[in-house]
Scaffold this motif. Structure first.
Motif, short mmCIF file in Angstrom:
data_model
loop_
_atom_site.label_atom_id
_atom_site.label_comp_id
_atom_site.label_asym_id
_atom_site.label_seq_id
_atom_site.Cartn_x
_atom_site.Cartn_y
_atom_site.Cartn_z
N LEU A 46 28.45 -38.43 -9.02
CA LEU A 46 27.36 -38.86 -9.90
C LEU A 46 27.88 -39.37 -11.24
N SER A 47 28.90 -38.74 -11.76
CA SER A 47 29.49 -39.18 -13.02
C SER A 47 30.09 -40.58 -12.88
N ARG A 48 30.82 -40.80 -11.82
CA ARG A 48 31.44 -42.11 -11.61
C ARG A 48 30.39 -43.20 -11.39
N MET A 49 29.36 -42.88 -10.62
CA MET A 49 28.28 -43.86 -10.42
C MET A 49 27.57 -44.15 -11.74
N GLY A 50 27.36 -43.13 -12.56
CA GLY A 50 26.74 -43.33 -13.87
C GLY A 50 27.59 -44.21 -14.78
N ARG A 119 32.52 -35.76 3.11
CA ARG A 119 31.64 -35.24 4.17
C ARG A 119 32.44 -34.58 5.28
N THR A 120 33.53 -35.22 5.68
CA THR A 120 34.39 -34.66 6.73
C THR A 120 35.00 -33.35 6.28
N GLU A 154 23.17 -30.73 2.74
CA GLU A 154 22.62 -31.89 3.45
C GLU A 154 21.39 -32.48 2.77
N ASN A 155 20.61 -31.67 2.09
CA ASN A 155 19.34 -32.14 1.53
C ASN A 155 19.32 -32.34 0.03
N GLU A 156 20.25 -31.74 -0.69
CA GLU A 156 20.18 -31.81 -2.14
C GLU A 156 21.41 -32.42 -2.81
N ARG A 157 22.39 -32.84 -2.06
CA ARG A 157 23.59 -33.43 -2.64
C ARG A 157 23.62 -34.92 -2.32
N SER A 158 23.73 -35.72 -3.37
CA SER A 158 23.72 -37.19 -3.21
C SER A 158 24.87 -37.68 -2.37
N PHE A 159 26.06 -37.11 -2.56
CA PHE A 159 27.22 -37.62 -1.83
C PHE A 159 27.03 -37.45 -0.33
N TRP A 160 26.23 -36.49 0.10
CA TRP A 160 26.08 -36.23 1.53
C TRP A 160 25.08 -37.19 2.17
N GLY A 164 25.84 -43.15 0.25
CA GLY A 164 26.25 -44.44 0.81
C GLY A 164 25.28 -45.55 0.46
N ARG A 165 23.98 -45.23 0.52
CA ARG A 165 22.96 -46.23 0.17
C ARG A 165 23.04 -46.59 -1.31
#
Length: 193
Positions: A46-50, A119-120, A154-160, A164-165
């Motif tokens: 999230l920091s890098r995307m920001g 993810r892996t 799976e439901n609350e983490r953006s990277f998971w 990708g979107r």
């Protein structure tokens, strides 16, 4: 030759003589540490995307000033410097294109390398822990803790999930801005992947 095995917190299934509350405490300790590590992955992403979003907005502003006001962008103290080069002059369209190309490359690496690798790694750690902790023979509390942690990731983490979107959308915006910014130069043509 036999491969050396490395010790794990649960190198074999817990024996029946170990009190259940000790196993549950060890499970909780493991998953607390695991959640902290997953939070570090999420925080970095999230920091890098920001940072990329902020830099992108500054480049779009600078491109707008160049294209429609026919003057070099006014550099303010709040603007981030253009990352691929240290400029001692106001940025040119080619400088802006170079920044956009660098951003596109970084977004591509985030989407195709970083996210799948994370993810892996998470999936393998959960799977290995599940096997080492007794698999289907786990206590009910341990199984519920594991399921809760998996659900949270799976439901609350953006990277998971949506990471990708997010990367694809921003990469599309960057490429679109590059096509609008391009006055001269062949940067956009050299982006082919």
């Amino acid at each position: 030759k036999r491969a050396r095995s490395h010790p794990t917190p649960f190198s074999r299934a817990p024996s029946r003589s170990v009190p259940t509350h000790d196993i549950a405490a060890a499970e909780n300790d493991f998953f607390d540490a695991f959640k902290e590590e997953v939070d570090k992955v999420e925080s970095f992403f999230l920091s890098r995307m920001g940072d990329l979003r902020t830099e992108f907005q500054h480049v779009v502003l600078q491109a707008y000033q160049l294209k429609y006001h026919h003057r070099p962008p006014v550099l303010t103290q709040t603007m981030v410097p253009l990352s691929p080069t240290t400029l001692t002059h106001p940025p040119t369209p080619d400088d802006l294109l170079l920044v956009l190309q660098t951003m596109s490359t970084e977004l591509h690496v985030l989407g195709t390398n970083y996210l799948p690798l994370c993810r892996t790694a998470v999936a393998k750690i959960i799977k290995k822990h599940y096997k080492a902790a007794g698999g289907p023979g786990q206590t009910g509390e341990a199984a519920r803790t594991r399921e809760a942690v998996i659900w949270t990731i799976e439901n609350e983490r953006s990277f998971w999930g949506k990471g990708g979107r997010l990367v694809e959308e921003m990469e599309g915006e960057v490429k679109s801005a590059a096509s609008r910014t391009q006055y001269r130069g062949d940067y956009a043509e050299s982006w082919g992947r």
